[in-house]
Write an enzyme that holds these catalytic residues in place. Structure first.
Site, mmCIF file in Angstrom:
data_model
loop_
_atom_site.group_PDB
_atom_site.id
_atom_site.type_symbol
_atom_site.label_atom_id
_atom_site.label_comp_id
_atom_site.label_asym_id
_atom_site.label_seq_id
_atom_site.Cartn_x
_atom_site.Cartn_y
_atom_site.Cartn_z
ATOM 1 N N GLU A 122 0.644 38.507 14.069
ATOM 2 C CA GLU A 122 1.720 39.501 14.109
ATOM 3 C C GLU A 122 3.273 38.528 14.066
ATOM 4 O OE1 GLU A 122 0.143 43.405 16.052
ATOM 5 O OE2 GLU A 122 1.678 42.077 17.263
ATOM 6 N N HIS A 130 4.513 33.045 18.849
ATOM 7 C CA HIS A 130 4.977 33.152 17.533
ATOM 8 C C HIS A 130 5.428 31.672 17.274
ATOM 9 C CE1 HIS A 130 4.486 37.351 18.273
ATOM 10 N NE2 HIS A 130 5.735 37.551 18.689
#
Length: 303
Positions: A141, A116
């Site tokens: 995501e 991320h």
């Protein structure tokens, strides 16, 4: 009746899997037409391996489901379904990418649920979006991390991952720029900062970008499918604007070669131009305030 992805998660009693409920509900809508197809899936970020098991239940006809993780402990994971494969390595490295492509190619879904971090997200996109089949989906995501400094982000940081995907919206509309600038000029700052290269041909295959909370989905299609297309004019009567029917709906798009805001990609020069415009507006306001008409109308403005 086939079970929803949320149902499969709630019933799952094997390896632990973690997804936000909003993702699962959204995935049911975008994955619907793919559920019975022989597809290849790449998920970056394996963790405990549970999501890979659930993908095998959801996509019953999937050919290969590949998980990539930098954590060497993931190599000890064992799966009953032979379609699941694990690749250990840094997904942003060329060597790891080659090993992933040895497992399957092309991929129909790429799901980035890895570190991320902004740099990893952008590097992954540069490496794996080109490996998508036409009509494939690239999913990122947990983009809420792009607002946090711990993940190389920030609300006003221009080179956060969310900012990168916002730039792709302009690239979808490249046909209407009407200036002699290539698509990848818009990403020059990202390319320099993160040491990536996205070819104009690849960028031309971006068909659609969808944003929901913390999630971005990019659909790939052949470049000719991403154009505006031919005008379609229906009906017989055109009494208000007859030119629409007479011209067959053809519209001329204005050339923008004299438009500063479409020809100057240098952000420092753009900021300088904005500052100049602000000074000009302030002078104009001051001129109005000193004008005779402004002084005469002062009593009226106080009413």
């Amino acid at each position: 009746m086939q079970k929803t992805l949320l149902q499969l998660y709630l019933e799952h009693n094997e390896k632990v899997a973690h997804k936000w409920s909003s993702y699962l509900k959204f995935y049911d809508t975008i994955f619907f037409n793919y559920k019975q197809l022989p597809i290849n899936i790449l998920e970056i970020g394996v963790q405990n391996g549970g999501s890979l098991e659930i993908w095998t239940k959801y996509f019953e006809n999937a050919i290969r489901i590949v998980g990539c993780d930098i954590n060497p402990d993931c190599k000890n994971l064992r799966f009953s379904d032979p379609r699941i494969r694990i690749v250990i390595g840094d997904s942003t490295e060329e060597m790891t990418k080659n090993r992933i492509l040895e497992q399957a190619s092309p991929y129909h879904f790429v799901i980035d649920d890895g570190s991320h971090k902004t740099s990893d997200i952008i590097k992954n996109f540069a490496l794996y979006f080109p490996q998508l089949a036409p009509n494939g989906l690239y999913l990122i995501e947990d983009l809420h991390c792009s607002y946090w400094q711990e993940f190389e982000g920030g609300l006003f940081y221009p080179y956060a991952s969310i900012g990168f995907f916002k730039k792709l919206i302009d690239i979808i509309n490249y046909q209407h720029w009407n200036v002699k600038i290539t698509r990848n000029v818009l990403l020059k700052g990202f390319e320099k900062l993160y040491d990536i290269r996205l070819e104009n041909e690849t960028l031309g295959q971006i068909h659609k970008i969808e944003f929901v909370n913390s999630l971005c989905v990019i659909t790939k299609a052949n470049e000719h499918e991403n154009e505006l297309g031919e005008p379609v004019v229906a009906g017989i009567e055109a009494t208000v604007i007859p030119e629409v029917k007479a011209l067959g709906g053809v519209v001329s798009f204005p050339d923008q070669k004299e438009n500063f805001w479409s020809n100057e990609p240098n952000e420092e020069l753009i900021e300088e131009k904005l500052a100049q415009k602000l000074v000009e507006k302030e002078k104009e306001i001051e001129r109005i305030k000193n004008s005779l008409s402004w002084k005469i109308t002062k009593p009226i403005r106080l009413l």
